[in-house]
Design a protein around this motif. Structure first.
Motif, mmCIF file in Angstrom:
data_model
loop_
_atom_site.group_PDB
_atom_site.id
_atom_site.type_symbol
_atom_site.label_atom_id
_atom_site.label_comp_id
_atom_site.label_asym_id
_atom_site.label_seq_id
_atom_site.Cartn_x
_atom_site.Cartn_y
_atom_site.Cartn_z
ATOM 1 N N LEU A 87 13.012 9.027 -0.115
ATOM 2 C CA LEU A 87 11.570 9.272 -0.134
ATOM 3 C C LEU A 87 10.988 8.923 1.228
ATOM 4 O O LEU A 87 11.299 7.869 1.805
ATOM 5 C CB LEU A 87 10.907 8.426 -1.209
ATOM 6 N N TYR A 88 10.117 9.815 1.750
ATOM 7 C CA TYR A 88 9.579 9.649 3.098
ATOM 8 C C TYR A 88 8.049 9.634 3.059
ATOM 9 O O TYR A 88 7.430 10.435 2.354
ATOM 10 C CB TYR A 88 9.997 10.819 3.999
ATOM 11 N N LEU A 120 7.575 10.439 8.490
ATOM 12 C CA LEU A 120 8.997 10.326 8.152
ATOM 13 C C LEU A 120 9.627 9.011 8.588
ATOM 14 O O LEU A 120 10.850 8.865 8.546
ATOM 15 C CB LEU A 120 9.795 11.501 8.766
ATOM 16 N N ARG A 121 8.813 8.017 9.001
ATOM 17 C CA ARG A 121 9.362 6.741 9.443
ATOM 18 C C ARG A 121 9.430 5.763 8.271
ATOM 19 O O ARG A 121 8.506 5.680 7.467
ATOM 20 C CB ARG A 121 8.522 6.149 10.576
ATOM 21 N N GLY A 122 10.516 5.001 8.226
ATOM 22 C CA GLY A 122 10.671 3.996 7.176
ATOM 23 C C GLY A 122 10.871 4.569 5.797
ATOM 24 O O GLY A 122 10.158 4.189 4.854
ATOM 25 N N HIS A 162 15.789 14.957 -0.672
ATOM 26 C CA HIS A 162 14.849 14.349 0.267
ATOM 27 C C HIS A 162 13.438 14.804 -0.095
ATOM 28 O O HIS A 162 13.170 16.005 -0.156
ATOM 29 C CB HIS A 162 15.179 14.764 1.702
ATOM 30 N N CYS A 163 12.527 13.854 -0.325
ATOM 31 C CA CYS A 163 11.158 14.170 -0.738
ATOM 32 C C CYS A 163 10.160 13.499 0.196
ATOM 33 O O CYS A 163 10.312 12.325 0.536
ATOM 34 C CB CYS A 163 10.905 13.701 -2.168
ATOM 35 N N VAL A 164 9.140 14.249 0.601
ATOM 36 C CA VAL A 164 8.132 13.769 1.539
ATOM 37 C C VAL A 164 6.775 13.731 0.852
ATOM 38 O O VAL A 164 6.348 14.732 0.245
ATOM 39 C CB VAL A 164 8.068 14.678 2.783
ATOM 40 N N PHE A 170 2.593 4.311 0.096
ATOM 41 C CA PHE A 170 4.043 4.310 0.236
ATOM 42 C C PHE A 170 4.570 2.897 0.479
ATOM 43 O O PHE A 170 5.716 2.573 0.115
ATOM 44 C CB PHE A 170 4.454 5.233 1.380
ATOM 45 N N ALA A 171 3.730 2.048 1.088
ATOM 46 C CA ALA A 171 4.167 0.680 1.353
ATOM 47 C C ALA A 171 4.575 -0.035 0.070
ATOM 48 O O ALA A 171 5.477 -0.876 0.067
ATOM 49 C CB ALA A 171 3.049 -0.090 2.063
ATOM 50 N N ALA A 172 3.931 0.325 -1.046
ATOM 51 C CA ALA A 172 4.272 -0.304 -2.328
ATOM 52 C C ALA A 172 5.689 0.047 -2.764
ATOM 53 O O ALA A 172 6.340 -0.739 -3.463
ATOM 54 C CB ALA A 172 3.278 0.113 -3.398
#
Length: 390
Positions: A82-83, A87-89, A205-207, A365-367
């Motif tokens: 998951l991105y 796309l970083r991290g 791969h999912c963004v 996304f941080a969660a």
């Protein structure tokens, strides 16, 4: 099959008229025919191997519970990445089990159609469902309603004790029967092309980025046989249109290292209902299944497992109604009761819908990087749940 005739000259008499030859319609029709009922299925497409509107992703529970032909399934996928925007991290999740396989949908449809014909279903391709014959039953009359269809020979009438709508997110059957209709839809587009490379580690791969997938995800799926590259979201929220978003994503998509995109690719597109199972999916005259019933996960937009399970449930209800002569039995096929089991997924859908900027997506996304976030993602993506039948 009846000889084509002008309305009024001949009528075909069946127990169930099924509209739509996706997996939902074919599976329900096959079960009903095996139970001894007269079933005709009409499909507006000329062939089932042409236009495909699904990514064809089957989850583990479907693979475990349904007899799908091995030769039409791609290699197992155990890895998902998951991105966030930029796309970083990324967050990588791996399972010890085979979680996904991608079906070759044209051959799968053909396999299901052959099984339906062996069971006794009459398949009518290049045939459109037009609606109920004017002045005919409203689901409360004792006579058998007549419906109009139009094939290569022109309009015809079919008298059917029950009508089964498997005709997609914008179902004409739902309108004909006065049942609920989908109002919350995503628009999706995908490119598919072959990549026969056994050295590829299958991965999904999912963004999460509202600029290229507003309210949903963009994805790259590689399984060593094919590459699937797509996006979906709320149509009105794509900044430069859905196909513009897909072109933009293709130029930067993760997981495409070493992939050479051919000039000619298979293109897929279509609406995806994400409002949950519709409240009213049955009446005394018939039922809805699959996308027509809203039987798609509001969060993941997965529809193949729900379409098969709900179609089996629909076939059981119709079989009982036909054998007993009591159409009121179909009232048990209650969309509101099924919908109640989607409350958590509908709540998560509202959360994903609310992510409207890259900054919001990055913050949300941080969660996912926390232990509870990863655990929730694993439960959603690798869980053992399935469509919540009664």
């Amino acid at each position: 099959m009846n000889t084509p005739a002008e309305p009024g000259e001949r009528r075909e008499h069946v127990d169930v008229l099924v509209v739509g030859a996706g997996l939902a319609g074919l599976y329900a029709a096959t079960l009903l025919a095996r139970a001894g009922h007269r079933v005709t299925l009409v499909e507006r497409r000329r062939t089932l191997t042409g236009t495909v509107r699904t990514t064809g992703i089957f989850v583990r529970r479907t693979l475990e519970d349904f007899d799908l032909p091995e030769e039409h399934l791609g290699p197992p996928i155990r890895r998902m990445v998951l991105y966030p925007p930029g796309l970083r991290g990324p967050v990588e999740l791996a399972s010890a089990r085979d979680e996904y396989r991608v079906g070759d949908m044209g051959p799968l449809y053909s396999h299901a159609a052959a099984a339906a014909e062996r069971a006794g279903v009459v398949l009518r391709f290049s045939t459109r469902f037009l609606g109920r014959e004017e002045g005919q039953g409203d689901g409360t009359r004792q006579d058998v309603p007549a419906y109009l269809i139009e094939g290569p020979g022109g309009p015809e009438r079919v008298q059917a004790r029950f009508l089964l709508g498997a005709d997609g997110a914008r179902s004409r059957v739902a309108r004909t029967l006065g049942l609920s209709r989908n109002t919350e839809l995503l628009a999706g587009a995908e490119e598919v092309f072959p990549e026969p490379d056994p050295a590829v580690e299958p991965g999904f791969h999912c963004v999460v980025d509202p600029r290229i997938a507003p309210g949903y995800l963009a994805w790259v799926l590689r399984d060593g046989e094919h590459v699937h590259l797509g996006t979906a979201g709320y149509a009105e929220r794509f900044p430069h249109g859905m196909y513009g978003a897909l072109r933009s994503f293709a130029s930067q998509a993760p997981g495409m290292e070493g992939v050479v995109r051919p000039e000619l690719v298979e293109k897929r597109a279509g609406p995806i209902p994400v409002g949950g199972v519709l409240p009213r999916i049955s009446c005394a005259a018939g039922l809805l299944v699959g996308d027509a019933a809203g039987a798609v996960s509001p969060l993941t937009a997965g529809g193949l497992d729900p379409c098969l399970r709900l179609s089996g449930y629909a076939a059981e209800a119709l079989d009982e109604a036909l054998r007993s002569g009591r159409p009121e039995i179909l009232e048990r096929y209650d969309g509101s009761a099924l919908r109640a089991r989607f409350r958590k997924r509908l709540l998560l859908r509202r959360g994903l819908e609310a992510v409207r900027t890259p900054a919001m997506a990055t913050a949300a996304f941080a969660a996912l990087r926390t232990p509870p976030g990863r655990a929730l993602a694993r439960r959603i993506l690798f869980g053992s749940g399935s469509f919540p039948l009664p």
